[in-house]
Design an enzyme around this catalytic site. Sequence first.
Site, mmCIF file in Angstrom:
data_model
loop_
_atom_site.group_PDB
_atom_site.id
_atom_site.type_symbol
_atom_site.label_atom_id
_atom_site.label_comp_id
_atom_site.label_asym_id
_atom_site.label_seq_id
_atom_site.Cartn_x
_atom_site.Cartn_y
_atom_site.Cartn_z
ATOM 1 C CB SER A 23 -0.890 0.027 1.249
ATOM 2 O OG SER A 23 -1.874 -0.963 1.156
ATOM 3 C CG ASP A 314 -5.661 -6.579 1.793
ATOM 4 O OD1 ASP A 314 -6.764 -6.632 1.204
ATOM 5 O OD2 ASP A 314 -4.852 -5.647 1.643
HETATM 6 C C1 S3P Z 1 -5.688 -0.894 0.019
HETATM 7 C C2 S3P Z 1 -6.924 -0.876 0.558
HETATM 8 C C3 S3P Z 1 -7.779 -2.067 0.708
HETATM 9 C C4 S3P Z 1 -6.989 -3.349 0.513
HETATM 10 C C5 S3P Z 1 -6.050 -3.273 -0.628
HETATM 11 C C6 S3P Z 1 -5.058 -2.139 -0.441
HETATM 12 C C7 S3P Z 1 -4.936 0.365 -0.093
HETATM 13 O O1 S3P Z 1 -8.827 -1.992 -0.252
HETATM 14 O O2 S3P Z 1 -7.854 -4.444 0.336
HETATM 15 O O3 S3P Z 1 -5.333 -4.484 -0.783
HETATM 16 O O4 S3P Z 1 -3.711 0.315 -0.296
HETATM 17 O O5 S3P Z 1 -5.558 1.421 0.044
HETATM 18 P P1 S3P Z 1 -10.186 -1.179 0.098
HETATM 19 O O6 S3P Z 1 -9.747 0.155 0.504
HETATM 20 O O7 S3P Z 1 -10.959 -1.140 -1.172
HETATM 21 O O8 S3P Z 1 -10.840 -1.982 1.152
#
Ligand code: S3P
Length: 434
Positions: A23, A314
């Site tokens: 992220s 996740d």
């Molecule tokens: C992430 C947010 C999450 C997560 C993704 C990474 C991010 O998704 O599932 O793997 O880096 O902002 P959502 O914000 O749609 O839940």
Amino acid sequence: MRLVVEPAVAPLTGRYTAPGDKSISHRLAILAGLADGDSVVSGYLDSADTRATLAAMASLGAVVTEDQGELRIRGGRLGPPDAALDLGNSGTGVRLLAGALAGHPQLFDHSVRLVGDESLSRRPMDRIIDPLRRMGGRIDDRDGCLPMVLSPAPLHAIRYRPPVASAQVKSAVLLAGLWADGETIVVEPGPSRDHTERLLPAFGVEVSRRGEEIGLVGGQTLRPGRFHVPGDLSSAAFAAAAGLMVPGSSIELDNVGLNPSRDGVLRILEAMHGRVDRHAGTAVGNEPVGSLGVRASRLQGVEIPPAWVPLAIDEFPVIMALAAVAEGRTIISGAAELRVKESDRLAVMCRQLARLGVAVHETADGAEIQGGRVRGGVVDSCGDHRIAMSLAVLGLVAEAPVRIENAEWIQTSYPGFVDDLSALGAVLRWEEEE
Ligand code: S3P
């Protein structure tokens, strides 16, 4: 490619270092590309997803060079790309980029086409298209999905409450707010990972936080800088799960991001009676980082509070794998978002666990899993990196080898997975699928 996992015959032991946070890597590629001048990023995750975001920024005019494991990103001079930007499998890459570009003044009078692979092309984009259009964004889409064509235009600030607790939606709106006229405010319906809010100030952008409201005034200049990416708790969770499951194991995990908006998995492991000791270390930028001591544990089934779901979003595939060997029943609810990840993780994980003889019951927004013995057999990642890695960890405590088809998707987020688990004593090998 098929990944074959042998049941462990000895405890897993040793020190483990988590790979860079996915992220945070995506965010740094985008923000450094927006900032005028040279930024240096160390610890950037080298994976298919994060390479796609970096390549997209390069196609937009950022100059990316690598020297001794550090990236130098020269940003601030963007222009229209020659071809569509292909974000591959990456939901974070495409959604955050759409936000960052929707009102980018250097792209006015041009258009940018965003595409992805088959899985990404099925995932909902209306969750970002809707707020971006309310800000004045001009976006063509295919029924709320990719491909999307952005025609960057002047934006105005909005106050927006996303219908789901999603860091991707929050971040897309805040990044669009960088160019908007006035103060863009996101009202969070529930907490979600806050890396964007923590990173923007490091680029000199003022972000305000009042309760669940996050605000940012448009027109601020991003300053380049030197950044380090901490380790990814979501990747470390696989090694931690392996250590909890394999009898006699004892593992120290270093370089683990311990951001409280991501630590739902640790709360769930503790609730399952997993022996995980957290040790706070030195923060990296605005991100808390530390180490974890993990000991093999007699895991108990647990009813997971729905409020914890976004904080562990996740990690559900690996939590479901742990639940398969815990004593008693694990109940997951309030987790319908798992159906719109890289795969429908509730359906796929329930199907694969059932193939290994686990008693599972899929519900509309969750699952019930009765822990017990796990047979060996053949399962399928269904094109989802985290499903592949979760099933690999479960294979360590199965009664016979587990063969995971389409496991090459692990490259999406964690190319070093097999090497890292092997270094702890696990036996895994790749096999060509006929
Ligand atoms: C992430 C947010 C999450 C997560 C993704 C990474 C991010 O998704 O599932 O793997 O880096 O902002 P959502 O914000 O749609 O839940």
